[in-house]
Design an enzyme around this catalytic site. Structure first.
Site, mmCIF file in Angstrom:
data_model
loop_
_atom_site.group_PDB
_atom_site.id
_atom_site.type_symbol
_atom_site.label_atom_id
_atom_site.label_comp_id
_atom_site.label_asym_id
_atom_site.label_seq_id
_atom_site.Cartn_x
_atom_site.Cartn_y
_atom_site.Cartn_z
ATOM 1 N N LYS A 170 0.849 -1.203 0.000
ATOM 2 C CA LYS A 170 0.000 0.000 0.000
ATOM 3 C C LYS A 170 0.878 1.244 0.000
ATOM 4 C CE LYS A 170 -1.867 2.568 3.115
ATOM 5 N NZ LYS A 170 -1.717 3.878 2.452
ATOM 6 N N GLU A 199 10.293 0.623 10.211
ATOM 7 C CA GLU A 199 11.251 1.712 9.986
ATOM 8 C C GLU A 199 10.500 2.987 10.321
ATOM 9 O OE1 GLU A 199 14.342 1.385 8.923
ATOM 10 O OE2 GLU A 199 14.462 -0.451 7.748
ATOM 11 N N CYS A 245 13.485 10.556 7.028
ATOM 12 C CA CYS A 245 13.461 10.010 8.393
ATOM 13 C C CYS A 245 14.838 10.117 9.050
ATOM 14 C CB CYS A 245 13.000 8.571 8.353
ATOM 15 S SG CYS A 245 13.886 7.646 7.103
HETATM 16 P P1 NAD Z 1 2.294 7.636 8.636
HETATM 17 O O1 NAD Z 1 2.723 6.661 9.654
HETATM 18 O O2 NAD Z 1 1.134 8.511 8.935
HETATM 19 O O3 NAD Z 1 1.914 6.892 7.276
HETATM 20 C C1 NAD Z 1 2.761 5.950 6.685
HETATM 21 C C2 NAD Z 1 1.911 4.957 5.941
HETATM 22 O O4 NAD Z 1 1.113 4.229 6.864
HETATM 23 C C3 NAD Z 1 0.939 5.563 4.936
HETATM 24 O O5 NAD Z 1 0.873 4.723 3.803
HETATM 25 C C4 NAD Z 1 -0.389 5.529 5.698
HETATM 26 O O6 NAD Z 1 -1.507 5.496 4.868
HETATM 27 C C5 NAD Z 1 -0.261 4.263 6.487
HETATM 28 N N1 NAD Z 1 -1.056 4.189 7.719
HETATM 29 C C6 NAD Z 1 -1.548 5.209 8.469
HETATM 30 N N2 NAD Z 1 -2.214 4.715 9.537
HETATM 31 C C7 NAD Z 1 -2.128 3.357 9.469
HETATM 32 C C8 NAD Z 1 -2.587 2.295 10.302
HETATM 33 N N3 NAD Z 1 -3.267 2.521 11.416
HETATM 34 N N4 NAD Z 1 -2.280 1.033 9.948
HETATM 35 C C9 NAD Z 1 -1.568 0.775 8.828
HETATM 36 N N5 NAD Z 1 -1.117 1.737 8.006
HETATM 37 C C10 NAD Z 1 -1.385 3.024 8.312
HETATM 38 O O7 NAD Z 1 3.570 8.446 8.273
HETATM 39 P P2 NAD Z 1 3.751 9.627 7.246
HETATM 40 O O8 NAD Z 1 3.405 10.884 7.927
HETATM 41 O O9 NAD Z 1 3.097 9.312 5.955
HETATM 42 O O10 NAD Z 1 5.336 9.499 6.964
HETATM 43 C C11 NAD Z 1 6.260 10.203 7.653
HETATM 44 C C12 NAD Z 1 6.911 9.359 8.717
HETATM 45 O O11 NAD Z 1 7.586 8.236 8.148
HETATM 46 C C13 NAD Z 1 7.961 10.111 9.473
HETATM 47 O O12 NAD Z 1 7.805 9.944 10.847
HETATM 48 C C14 NAD Z 1 9.276 9.490 9.007
HETATM 49 O O13 NAD Z 1 10.314 9.589 9.899
HETATM 50 C C15 NAD Z 1 8.887 8.111 8.713
HETATM 51 N N6 NAD Z 1 9.799 7.503 7.746
HETATM 52 C C16 NAD Z 1 10.689 6.554 8.198
HETATM 53 C C17 NAD Z 1 11.581 5.962 7.323
HETATM 54 C C18 NAD Z 1 12.557 4.920 7.788
HETATM 55 O O14 NAD Z 1 13.157 4.244 6.960
HETATM 56 N N7 NAD Z 1 12.751 4.724 9.063
HETATM 57 C C19 NAD Z 1 11.574 6.324 5.976
HETATM 58 C C20 NAD Z 1 10.670 7.280 5.554
HETATM 59 C C21 NAD Z 1 9.777 7.850 6.463
#
Ligand code: NAD
Length: 478
Positions: A184, A258, A292
């Site tokens: 997704k 991650e 991130c």
């Molecule tokens: P988010 O957690 O809101 O969303 C990430 C994904 O999860 C999206 O596809 C979203 O639709 C989905 N999602 C949301 N709620 C969910 C649930 N309850 N169950 C399953 N899936 C769900 O994060 P974001 O705001 O889109 O992304 C930014 C964050 O991602 C930042 O905190 C960043 O640090 C982190 N990030 C981490 C890495 C890494 O490799 N560690 C890489 C990129 C981004």
């Protein structure tokens, strides 16, 4: 001195043919969602609607998992590694052939500068598929026993900051190890994942090996909680990561997370100042700070603090913010209105808590979501802008006197994804690297990625590794 002006150099978007609407990619074909719901994806630079995308409900997720299970049992897990490798090579080559189209599409949907999508994201996507194609027939040499087995069906959920690259980080190792996937993409950036679905068709990948379901959090939840999933791989916020860990705790699913970060970028007084300033800029202003592992906490040794700040401010005044498709652009658009609101809110908190805010003179476009490169000085460790992930082009600067103090401050965070060390002394680099509680430590560079190198977090930055030999473990039954 009069400033040298660049003429606009926009990349043409004619290479991209957007469809008006996209279905779900299940069992090798695009199909409509069961309950007919859809949402729009927009260009964050202009707020123009790019396409309508299907919102997958639980019944659609179930169809996708069923297709992935069937493909796992009857096709993919039966193929020898050398045959799986051929598909991965083919995908990598098609990504290279369609690189310009994918770069333009990524910049349109995400808002990132074309220079970054063209020179960083897409080449790394191809590199991940090439690298994992190489592993597919050599898994018995990976150190996980003589005949390591795949896990089954992987449910993968990714964020919007590196849409196609995060897809590659997830799909390439899963397929190399013999698993099938349901992925997704994030709701604000689904377009390159849907184009990747076309690439799977073009590569003749057997139906059901890769399935792409679009939607928001609810779709993600339906996927990770689906009982037919053997493995959950998630990249995103720590908050959602926690929720997923709780949901999977009572199941037999293998989980890797991650999550967020608040990396320290540490500059010692003997560092090459000009290179360090470039590294600071790359550390936090690359990809609008939507990274991130961004170097969002700058720790500067007191003796070089005035010089570093002056030089940083001079450099930031030369950054060009604007049209993501212009090849001269350094800083693109913020990915969404919601993310912009979060960045604004935390920046206001920074001011209210007493830190000094600075941005270069910078005209923001009227339409779209924009935030200027911003530096906070006078930041203390207790400030929220020193502790919380802003996920935007905002740098918090702190100072230190000794290596021990730098280390203490760098490790004083709930996160532990990455860190940077700038010094001429190799011994100091090693001393710091062995004590920093971070998954990646860069020395005299920052934000460098390579598929051969494992990436992942300590503490609230998550668990499990992606990339390298270590990353294979997440997709093998070991
Ligand atoms: P988010 O957690 O809101 O969303 C990430 C994904 O999860 C999206 O596809 C979203 O639709 C989905 N999602 C949301 N709620 C969910 C649930 N309850 N169950 C399953 N899936 C769900 O994060 P974001 O705001 O889109 O992304 C930014 C964050 O991602 C930042 O905190 C960043 O640090 C982190 N990030 C981490 C890495 C890494 O490799 N560690 C890489 C990129 C981004």
């Amino acid at each position: 001195m009069p400033k040298f002006e660049y003429a606009p150099a926009p990349e043409s978007r004619a290479i991209v043919s957007l469809r008006e609407s996209y279905g779900l990619f299940i069992d090798g074909e695009f199909s409509p969602g069961v309950d007919g719901r859809a949402f729009k994806t927009i260009s964050p630079a202009t707020e123009e609607v790019l396409a309508e995308v299907t919102e997958a409900g639980p019944a659609d997720v179930d169809r996708a998992v069923t297709a992935a299970r069937k493909a796992y049992e009857h096709t993919w897990s039966q193929l020898p590694g050398r045959e799986r490798a051929k598909y991965l090579f083919r995908i990598a080559r098609i990504v290279q052939e369609r690189a310009r189209e994918l770069a333009v599409l990524e910049s349109l949907d995400n808002g990132k500068p074309i220079r970054e999508s063209r020179d960083v994201d897409i080449p790394l996507v191809a590199a991940h598929f090439f690298y994992h194609a190489g592993w597919a027939d050599k898994l018995e040499y990976a150190g996980y026993g003589p005949a390591p087995r795949p896990l089954g069906v992987a449910g993968q959920v990714i964020p919007w900051n590196f849409p196609l690259l995060m897809l590659a980080w997830k799909i390439a190792p899963a397929l190399a190890c013999g698993n099938t996937v349901v992925l997704k993409p994030a709701e604000t950036t689904p377009l390159t994942a849907l184009t990747f679905a076309e690439i799977c068709q073009q590569a003749d990948l057997p139906p059901g090996v890769v399935n792409i379901v679009t939607g928001a959090g609810e779709t993600g939840r339906a996927l990770v909680e689906h009982p037919g999933i053997d493995k959950v791989a998630f990249t995103g916020s720590t908050e959602v990561g926690r929720e997923i860990a709780r949901a999977c705790a009572s199941s037999r699913k293998k989980v890797t997370l991650e999550l967020g970060g608040k990396a320290a970028n540490i500059v010692f007084e003997d560092a090459p100042i000009d290179q360090a300033v470039e590294g600071i800029v790359n550390g936090i202003f690359f990809n609008q700070g939507h990274v991130c592992c961004a170097g969002s906490r700058l720790l500067v040794q007191e003796s070089v603090y005035p010089e570093i700040i002056a030089s940083l401010q001079r450099r930031l005044a030369t950054l060009r913010l604007g049209d993501p498709l212009d090849k001269n652009t350094d800083v693109g658009a913020i990915n969404s209105a919601a993310q912009l609101a979060k960045i604004r809110e935390l920046s206001e908190v920074g001011e209210a808590e007493g830190a000094q805010r600075w941005s270069p003179p910078c005209e923001l476009p009227v339409k779209g979501f924009w935030f200027p490169p911003t530096v906070f000085t006078g930041v203390s460790q207790a400030h929220r802008i020193a502790r919380e992930e802003i996920f935007g082009p905002v740098l918090s600067v702190l100072t230190f006197r000794t290596p021990a103090e730098a280390l203490e401050k760098a490790n004083n965070t709930p996160y532990g994804l990455s860190a940077g060390v700038w010094t001429e002394k190799g011994s100091l680099i090693l001393w710091m690297a062995s004590r920093l509680r971070a998954g990646v430590v860069w020395a005299n560079t920052f934000n460098k990625f390579d598929p051969t190198s494992p990436f992942g977090g300590y503490k609230e930055s998550g668990y499990g590794r992606e990339g390298g030999r270590h990353g294979l473990e997440a997709y093998l039954d070991v």
